[in-house]
Enzyme design. Structure first.
Site, PDB file in Angstrom:
ATOM      1  N   THR A 108       1.440  -4.272   4.259  1.00  0.00           N
ATOM      2  CA  THR A 108       1.243  -4.569   5.687  1.00  0.00           C
ATOM      3  C   THR A 108       0.619  -5.948   5.904  1.00  0.00           C
ATOM      4  O   THR A 108       0.698  -6.487   7.006  1.00  0.00           O
ATOM      5  CB  THR A 108       0.344  -3.511   6.347  1.00  0.00           C
ATOM      6  OG1 THR A 108      -0.901  -3.479   5.644  1.00  0.00           O
ATOM      7  CG2 THR A 108       0.990  -2.147   6.336  1.00  0.00           C
ATOM      8  N   ASP A 109      -0.008  -6.508   4.857  1.00  0.00           N
ATOM      9  CA  ASP A 109      -0.706  -7.783   5.042  1.00  0.00           C
ATOM     10  C   ASP A 109       0.200  -8.888   5.576  1.00  0.00           C
ATOM     11  O   ASP A 109      -0.273  -9.808   6.258  1.00  0.00           O
ATOM     12  CB  ASP A 109      -1.334  -8.241   3.719  1.00  0.00           C
ATOM     13  CG  ASP A 109      -2.566  -7.414   3.351  1.00  0.00           C
ATOM     14  OD1 ASP A 109      -2.996  -6.579   4.181  1.00  0.00           O
ATOM     15  OD2 ASP A 109      -3.100  -7.604   2.240  1.00  0.00           O
ATOM     16  N   THR A 138       0.814  -1.217   0.000  1.00  0.00           N
ATOM     17  CA  THR A 138       0.000   0.000   0.000  1.00  0.00           C
ATOM     18  C   THR A 138       0.846   1.264   0.000  1.00  0.00           C
ATOM     19  O   THR A 138       0.508   2.257  -0.648  1.00  0.00           O
ATOM     20  CB  THR A 138      -0.930  -0.010   1.233  1.00  0.00           C
ATOM     21  OG1 THR A 138      -1.856  -1.091   1.063  1.00  0.00           O
ATOM     22  CG2 THR A 138      -1.689   1.285   1.389  1.00  0.00           C
TER      23      THR A 138
HETATM   24  N1  ASP Z   1      -3.204  -3.645   2.720  1.00  0.00           N
HETATM   25  C1  ASP Z   1      -1.934  -4.038   2.311  1.00  0.00           C
HETATM   26  C2  ASP Z   1      -0.862  -2.972   2.624  1.00  0.00           C
HETATM   27  O1  ASP Z   1      -1.013  -2.290   3.544  1.00  0.00           O
HETATM   28  C3  ASP Z   1      -1.840  -4.507   0.943  1.00  0.00           C
HETATM   29  C4  ASP Z   1      -0.573  -5.296   0.847  1.00  0.00           C
HETATM   30  O2  ASP Z   1      -0.218  -6.002   1.798  1.00  0.00           O
HETATM   31  O3  ASP Z   1       0.098  -5.136  -0.155  1.00  0.00           O
HETATM   32  O4  ASP Z   1       0.139  -2.804   1.973  1.00  0.00           O
END
Ligand code: ASP
Length: 332
Positions: A92-93, A16
């Site tokens: 973050t995933d 993200t």
């Molecule tokens: N929601 C995730 C992020 O914060 C998407 C990912 O992991 O790429 O990056």
């Protein structure tokens, strides 16, 4: 003469924090480069001399342990070349797993700081620039020496062993339910209030095969159908997230014992906090019953981190006894 700025190695993996949308597209996807991320925070140049590397450009869920083995080797080389710390930006995933893996793979007292963003750069209040700034402030601080790999988001510093993503969208999604953060960033300076002992290291060459490890969470009334397929599907190890202190329905216990005779089977708790029990309950399917049947305790690691540790230990060629010892050391 002014002090030379510390050298920091930055590895951008996507996520993200690097996501934006082309006008023709629906939704954002990782496209911003490492240099784009640096340009968005001009103050970074005053803090450190940053060598930026575009290592991957993927959502967090597309990262693999192979990617992390490769990034760990690059980080280790950057330390040899004079960087005093490293920053990794990614989705973050999977930060809770990748930071834990980097903690195992990089054997150095120099800090590796993993960060990302919960709000993408097209949204009001995007948190990527602030998180990147805080990550570089931590990585370039003498206070961070000896910390190993940490996660920095929302101005908090978390130990890789304990941090979890606990919310789908909140900027305070990263928490360490068992311990709390080990520090925070205040007026640009890191304050570290707890230091955890260094933990297990695994030496893995970049081309090494990483054996597949299954992760199975038990639910009420769970039957043994999935368990019965684990061996035939070619898994090399299994992590079971049991109820509470480490329990499964009694009907699953014999099959888990049979599997444990064929491959390492690790028992974690699906609660996501606290240690797996050792000797409190004695019923069939209880922790003490499962340990008698040959399962290995995850100790204070959750299921996701247990799966990462077991995968890397298997990749390093560790025996069952060495695996059990490493899990015990992680909880020392
Ligand atoms: N929601 C995730 C992020 O914060 C998407 C990912 O992991 O790429 O990056």
């Amino acid at each position: 003469m002014s002090e030379p700025r510390p050298r920091i190695a930055l590895y951008s993996l996507g996520g993200t924090i690097a996501s934006t949308a082309a006008a023709s597209e629906t939704g954002v996807a990782p496209q911003l480069t490492a240099d784009d991320l640096l340009r968005a925070v001009p103050k970074l140049g005053q803090i450190a001399q940053i060598d930026a590397v575009q290592a991957r450009q993927v959502p967090g869920g597309d990262l693999t342990l192979h990617d992390l083995v490769a990034v760990a080797a690059q980080i280790t080389q950057s330390f040899v070349d004079g960087a005093i710390g490293a920053v990794v930006t990614q989705g973050t995933d999977t930060i809770e797993e990748s930071a834990f893996a980097l903690g195992i793979l990089v054997a150095s007292p120099k800090p590796v700081v993993v960060t990302g963003a919960m709000r993408n750069p097209t949204l009001p209040g995007a948190d990527g620039p602030a998180n990147l700034l805080a990550a570089v402030q931590v990585a370039s601080s003498p206070e961070a020496q000896g910390l190993g790999c940490v996660v920095v988001l929302n101005d908090e510093i978390h130990a890789n062993r304990f941090v979890r993503k606990t919310h789908t969208t909140s900027t305070s999604a990263f928490r360490s339910p068992l311990t709390g953060p080990i520090g925070w960033v205040h007026e640009g300076r890191p304050r570290v209030v707890a230091r955890h002992s260094p933990h297990v290291h695994a030496d893995i060459a970049p081309a090494t095969e990483i054996p597949p490890v299954a992760l199975l969470k038990v639910g009420i009334g769970a039957d043994s159908r999935l368990l019965g397929e684990i061996l035939g599907l070619g898994y090399a190890g299994l992590v079971v997230e049991g109820f509470g202190g480490g329990h499964v329905p009694g009907s699953l216990a014999p099959m888990l014992g049979e599997l444990a005779a064929r491959m390492p089977v690790v028992l974690a708790s699906r609660t996501g906090s606290g240690e797996v029990l050792r000797e409190t309950y004695g019923f069939v399917g209880s922790e003490s019953d499962l340990f008698k049947r040959g399962l290995i305790s995850a100790g204070l690691l959750d299921g996701l981190k247990s799966r990462v540790l077991l995968s890397l230990l298997l990749a390093s060629g560790a025996s069952r006894d060495a695996i059990a010892k490493s899990f015990a050391e992680m909880s020392d």
